[in-house]
Every structure is written in structure tokens, then in C-alpha cells.
Scaffold this motif. Sequence first.
Motif, PDB file in Angstrom:
ATOM      1  N   HIS A 264       9.104   5.347  -0.056  1.00 34.13           N
ATOM      2  CA  HIS A 264       7.837   4.265  -0.629  1.00 34.13           C
ATOM      3  C   HIS A 264       6.553   3.588   0.238  1.00 34.13           C
ATOM      4  O   HIS A 264       5.719   3.181   0.066  1.00 34.13           O
ATOM      5  CB  HIS A 264       8.184   4.361  -2.029  1.00 34.13           C
ATOM      6  CG  HIS A 264       7.616   3.109  -2.383  1.00 34.13           C
ATOM      7  ND1 HIS A 264       6.679   3.564  -3.825  1.00 34.13           N
ATOM      8  CD2 HIS A 264       7.622   1.908  -3.104  1.00 34.13           C
ATOM      9  CE1 HIS A 264       6.223   2.617  -3.789  1.00 34.13           C
ATOM     10  NE2 HIS A 264       6.920   1.737  -4.088  1.00 34.13           N
TER      11      HIS A 264
ATOM     12  N   LYS B 281       3.407   2.943   0.858  1.00 36.14           N
ATOM     13  CA  LYS B 281       2.653   1.476  -0.118  1.00 36.14           C
ATOM     14  C   LYS B 281       2.059   1.035   1.431  1.00 36.14           C
ATOM     15  O   LYS B 281       0.909   0.405   1.627  1.00 36.14           O
ATOM     16  CB  LYS B 281       4.002   1.068  -0.084  1.00 36.14           C
ATOM     17  CG  LYS B 281       2.891  -0.424  -1.198  1.00 36.14           C
ATOM     18  CD  LYS B 281       4.020  -1.561  -1.392  1.00 36.14           C
ATOM     19  CE  LYS B 281       3.350  -3.137  -1.447  1.00 36.14           C
ATOM     20  NZ  LYS B 281       4.612  -3.722  -2.633  1.00 36.14           N
TER      21      LYS B 281
ATOM     22  N   GLU C 298       2.794   1.670  -7.833  1.00 36.31           N
ATOM     23  CA  GLU C 298       4.156   1.642  -6.514  1.00 36.31           C
ATOM     24  C   GLU C 298       4.901   2.172  -8.412  1.00 36.31           C
ATOM     25  O   GLU C 298       5.976   2.889  -7.556  1.00 36.31           O
ATOM     26  CB  GLU C 298       4.370  -0.101  -7.191  1.00 36.31           C
ATOM     27  CG  GLU C 298       3.733  -0.012  -5.529  1.00 36.31           C
ATOM     28  CD  GLU C 298       4.244  -1.435  -5.545  1.00 36.31           C
ATOM     29  OE1 GLU C 298       5.888  -1.000  -4.631  1.00 36.31           O
ATOM     30  OE2 GLU C 298       3.826  -2.674  -4.940  1.00 36.31           O
TER      31      GLU C 298
END
Length: 264
Positions: A212, A216, A234
Motif C-alpha cells: 500500500h 501510494k 487509500e
Amino acid sequence: MNIRKQNLDNGNAFDWGRTSQDYAKYRDIYPEIFYQKILEKNIGTAGQKVLDLGTGTGVLPRNLYQYGAEWTGIDISENQIAQAKLLSEQHHMKINFQAVPAEKADFPENHFDAVTACQCFWYFSPEVLMPVLKRILKPEGRLLLLQMGWLPFEDELALASENLVLKYNPQWTGAGEKRHPVYVDEKVLEYTELVSHEEFAVQVPFTRESWHGRMKACRGVGASLSGTALADWEQEHLAMLKQNAPEQFEILHYIAVAELKIKK
């Protein structure tokens, strides 16, 4: 600093400085074989002076520091350079990091044995950059172009993450990567000759958190989405990972390396 390139993201602005903290934490992911390929070409070894273009948070110089070269890293983003300096100081590394565009690199003639450029050469203007590199590289000095990308058409989880980026940022042009050699512009070949190129696949380990964070810290997400869009991305990305990914997993990537030598 906002950057716009007509051939990237349809000219939409992005700013690596917005994602520097995530970049510093989650983008140091190159496997050991990546660095071994560099060392096998005798780049980054003791007695050499090496310049890393688009150094970001200094991933390349920091990981190769132990092998004895004198490293300089430059990047257009002051925030990226601030993180690079912080990380190198924490590990007692003496690396010369400077916030300067590659095309404006101002170093003495015949100063560097090699120049590296990892995941960044497409951001530069080769017609401006190459005369600079010819001047600051030693005769027959080497230029090493490196890239590593996930393979969405061969890895379902990578594709799912990529599709979510496109949902929130349809102008992002970083999607759809396939295995291929490093592209070398003809303007680059006016000043260099290709010594070798190599492409191979690797499995890169992640946790849900680190994948993640890596997603990002990509151009299409943390460097360009608005605050609201980023928060929504997110939430949805984390939910997707919780549903589809175990706590630990691997993502299939490819690595491509092109070694060039400055013409006499």
C-alpha cells in the motif's frame, strides 16, 4: 515543486515532494540481484566517483555505499533530497546530495567514472542532458540506465492496485507495463554507444502495509492526487488488499538494465 511533461500523465502536474516521507519508507525495495548486476559491471566500486541522477531519497547510493565508491546524488525535489540526507546521516554515510535538476548538473570536466539513472531517465530532456554528461564523465565513462516495474498483466494483485490508481487518476500514464528493454533515445546514442542490456523477472516481497505504501508513493497517487481523492483511494485500496491479499505476498516485477559508454 510541480513538474509537467507532455508525454507523462497527459501533461498533468505532479510533485514528488508531496510523497517524500512515504517514498523514503516504502520505495527502498530493489532486491539484492538488482545491486549485484550493477556491481558486476564494475560500477559503484572502490576508487570510483559516481553520480546518481534523479536520486530521490538516495536509494541507489545508500545501498551501494558499502562497496566504496564516492557517491553524489542529485534530484529536482528539495523534499526528496532532505529525506536522502536524513537517511544517509542516520547510517553515517558521507554522500553528497544536492537539489538540482539533472540538466543543470554543474561539476568539473571528466569528474565522474559513471552516472546512474534509476526509474527516472524519462523525466529528462536528453538533448540538454547529454552534453552535460559528456562533459562531466571521464573519457569512455559509463551511463547506466535502470528500471524496475510491476507486471500487471502477469500479476493479478498488481493489476487490481493499478486499476484503482486509474479509477482516481485516469490521466496517469504509468499503467500497463510489460517486459521490455530500457528505451534509449536516439539523442542519447549520439553521445554514447550501447555496451549491454539485460531484462529479467523477479518476485518482490511485500506486506499489505508496504505494498500500500509503495503504491501510494507512486506518481499517479501521492505525487498528484488531491487530499480528498488520496484519502478515498487509500480507503479503497486498503479494503481491496484486505479482501484479496494475505498479510505477506510477492509481486512479480521485471528489471531492465542498459549500460552505455560515452563515445570518444
